[in-house]
Enzyme design. Structure first.
Site, PDB file in Angstrom:
ATOM      1  N   GLU A   1       0.876  -1.177   0.000  1.00 18.63           N
ATOM      2  CA  GLU A   1       0.000   0.000   0.000  1.00 18.63           C
ATOM      3  C   GLU A   1       0.920   1.237   0.000  1.00 18.63           C
ATOM      4  O   GLU A   1       1.566   1.529   1.013  1.00 18.63           O
ATOM      5  CB  GLU A   1      -0.920  -0.017   1.211  1.00 18.63           C
TER       6      GLU A   1
ATOM      7  N   CYS B   1       4.204  -2.525  -8.579  1.00 17.82           N
ATOM      8  CA  CYS B   1       2.863  -2.071  -8.165  1.00 17.82           C
ATOM      9  C   CYS B   1       2.950  -0.827  -7.252  1.00 17.82           C
ATOM     10  O   CYS B   1       3.230   0.255  -7.749  1.00 17.82           O
ATOM     11  CB  CYS B   1       2.121  -3.235  -7.525  1.00 17.82           C
TER      12      CYS B   1
ATOM     13  N   ARG C   1      -2.940   5.699  -9.726  1.00 14.74           N
ATOM     14  CA  ARG C   1      -3.067   4.709  -8.651  1.00 14.74           C
ATOM     15  C   ARG C   1      -4.400   3.985  -8.773  1.00 14.74           C
ATOM     16  O   ARG C   1      -5.395   4.568  -9.162  1.00 14.74           O
ATOM     17  CB  ARG C   1      -2.994   5.484  -7.309  1.00 14.74           C
TER      18      ARG C   1
ATOM     19  N   ILE D   1      -2.855  -6.648  -8.898  1.00  8.98           N
ATOM     20  CA  ILE D   1      -3.643  -6.566  -7.660  1.00  8.98           C
ATOM     21  C   ILE D   1      -3.855  -5.091  -7.310  1.00  8.98           C
ATOM     22  O   ILE D   1      -2.922  -4.397  -6.922  1.00  8.98           O
ATOM     23  CB  ILE D   1      -2.918  -7.270  -6.486  1.00  8.98           C
ATOM     24  N   ARG D   2      -5.061  -4.605  -7.501  1.00  9.99           N
ATOM     25  CA  ARG D   2      -5.362  -3.163  -7.301  1.00  9.99           C
ATOM     26  C   ARG D   2      -4.227  -2.346  -7.940  1.00  9.99           C
ATOM     27  O   ARG D   2      -3.603  -1.486  -7.335  1.00  9.99           O
ATOM     28  CB  ARG D   2      -5.452  -2.803  -5.816  1.00  9.99           C
TER      29      ARG D   2
ATOM     30  N   HIS E   1       3.153  -8.140 -10.375  1.00  8.26           N
ATOM     31  CA  HIS E   1       3.999  -8.761  -9.346  1.00  8.26           C
ATOM     32  C   HIS E   1       4.668 -10.038  -9.832  1.00  8.26           C
ATOM     33  O   HIS E   1       4.187 -11.144  -9.542  1.00  8.26           O
ATOM     34  CB  HIS E   1       3.125  -9.131  -8.144  1.00  8.26           C
TER      35      HIS E   1
ATOM     36  N   GLU F   1       7.127 -11.430  -8.605  1.00  8.95           N
ATOM     37  CA  GLU F   1       7.602 -12.165  -7.425  1.00  8.95           C
ATOM     38  C   GLU F   1       6.579 -13.164  -6.896  1.00  8.95           C
ATOM     39  O   GLU F   1       6.905 -14.028  -6.085  1.00  8.95           O
ATOM     40  CB  GLU F   1       8.011 -11.190  -6.317  1.00  8.95           C
TER      41      GLU F   1
HETATM   42  N1  LIG Z   1      -0.543  -4.588  -5.210  1.00  8.96           N
HETATM   43  C1  LIG Z   1      -0.211  -3.333  -4.847  1.00  8.96           C
HETATM   44  O1  LIG Z   1       0.950  -2.999  -4.579  1.00  8.96           O
HETATM   45  C2  LIG Z   1      -1.358  -2.352  -4.752  1.00  8.96           C
HETATM   46  C3  LIG Z   1      -0.952  -0.902  -4.776  1.00  8.96           C
HETATM   47  C4  LIG Z   1      -1.981  -0.028  -4.067  1.00  8.96           C
HETATM   48  N2  LIG Z   1      -3.263  -0.042  -4.794  1.00  8.96           N
HETATM   49  C5  LIG Z   1      -1.472   1.408  -3.900  1.00  8.96           C
HETATM   50  O2  LIG Z   1      -2.104   2.318  -4.349  1.00  8.96           O
HETATM   51  O3  LIG Z   1      -0.411   1.594  -3.356  1.00  8.96           O
END
Ligand SMILES: NC(=O)CC[C@H](N)C(=O)O
EC number: 4.3.3.6
Length: 197
Positions: free
Chosen positions: A50, A81, A110, A139-140, A175, A177
């Site tokens: 995050e 990410c 973002r 992922i997001r 990702h 990883e």
């Molecule tokens: N998988 C992630 O690292 C998500 C990032 C997250 N949505 C952010 O704004 O930081």
């Protein structure tokens, strides 16, 4: 040539997975939580997680300026990410007080691909990484809205830029990883080896 030592910023996010991927790509990998732990590193990975939290913790632990200096030093840095967000020069849809380190002349949006329940996986062909597409775990995830002239676009998905490089700074929206396919980490370790010559 000795094995490169690569740090993984360990304030928050998926640190362990990067440590494993880097070790598989024949680097010495160690977590980094304090400014003094940046000393002696040949490269640095900024993991997913995050970015708003990462940014706050970087301020709390006095890491923001040392991390910005590390990026400016020219040593290779790889952000995945949230890590892509951290190395962006400009950010859209970030929190008011959110800080980035800079490093790539790009505007990143973002959460561009949607919320947690819209996370997905897709095959992504990355320029400079042979052997076919990698499995992109989004992922997001953010995407890159625009890049400056010095930035190389390495991959796109659904018309959006999802992997870029500017000099020794690399960033992916996804990702590698998390997949067991460590070709992107091997590409980064090679970047680190070449930067040390
Ligand atoms: N998988 C992630 O690292 C998500 C990032 C997250 N949505 C952010 O704004 O930081």
């Amino acid at each position: 040539m000795t094995t490169p030592t690569i740090g993984v910023l360990a304030l928050q996010g998926d640190v362990r997975e990067h440590l494993t991927a880097l070790a598989t790509a024949d680097a010495l990998a160690r977590p980094v939580r304090r400014p003094q732990e940046l000393a002696g590193l040949d490269g640095l990975v900024i993991p997913g997680g995050e970015s708003t939290t990462m940014s706050k913790l970087a301020v709390t632990f006095g890491m923001l300026e040392p991390l910005r200096a590390f990026v400016r030093s020219g040593k290779p840095v790889y952000g995945t990410c949230a890590g892509m967000i951290m190395v962006a020069d400009k950010l859209l849809d970030g929190r008011e007080d959110q800080e980035t380190l800079g490093g790539i002349d790009m505007i990143v949006r973002r959460n561009a691909f949607g919320r947690q329940n819209e996370s997905f996986e897709a095959a992504v062909e990355i320029a400079g990484i042979p052997g076919g597409p990698v499995e992109g775990v989004f992922i997001r995830a953010p995407w890159v809205e625009s890049v400056g002239a010095a930035v190389e676009v390495l991959a796109t998905y659904d018309g959006h830029t999802v992997a870029v490089r500017q000099g020794n700074v690399l960033a992916t929206s996804f990702h590698p990883e998390l997949t067991g396919d460590h070709r992107v980490h091997a590409y980064f370790v090679d970047l680190v080896r070449r930067a040390r010559r």
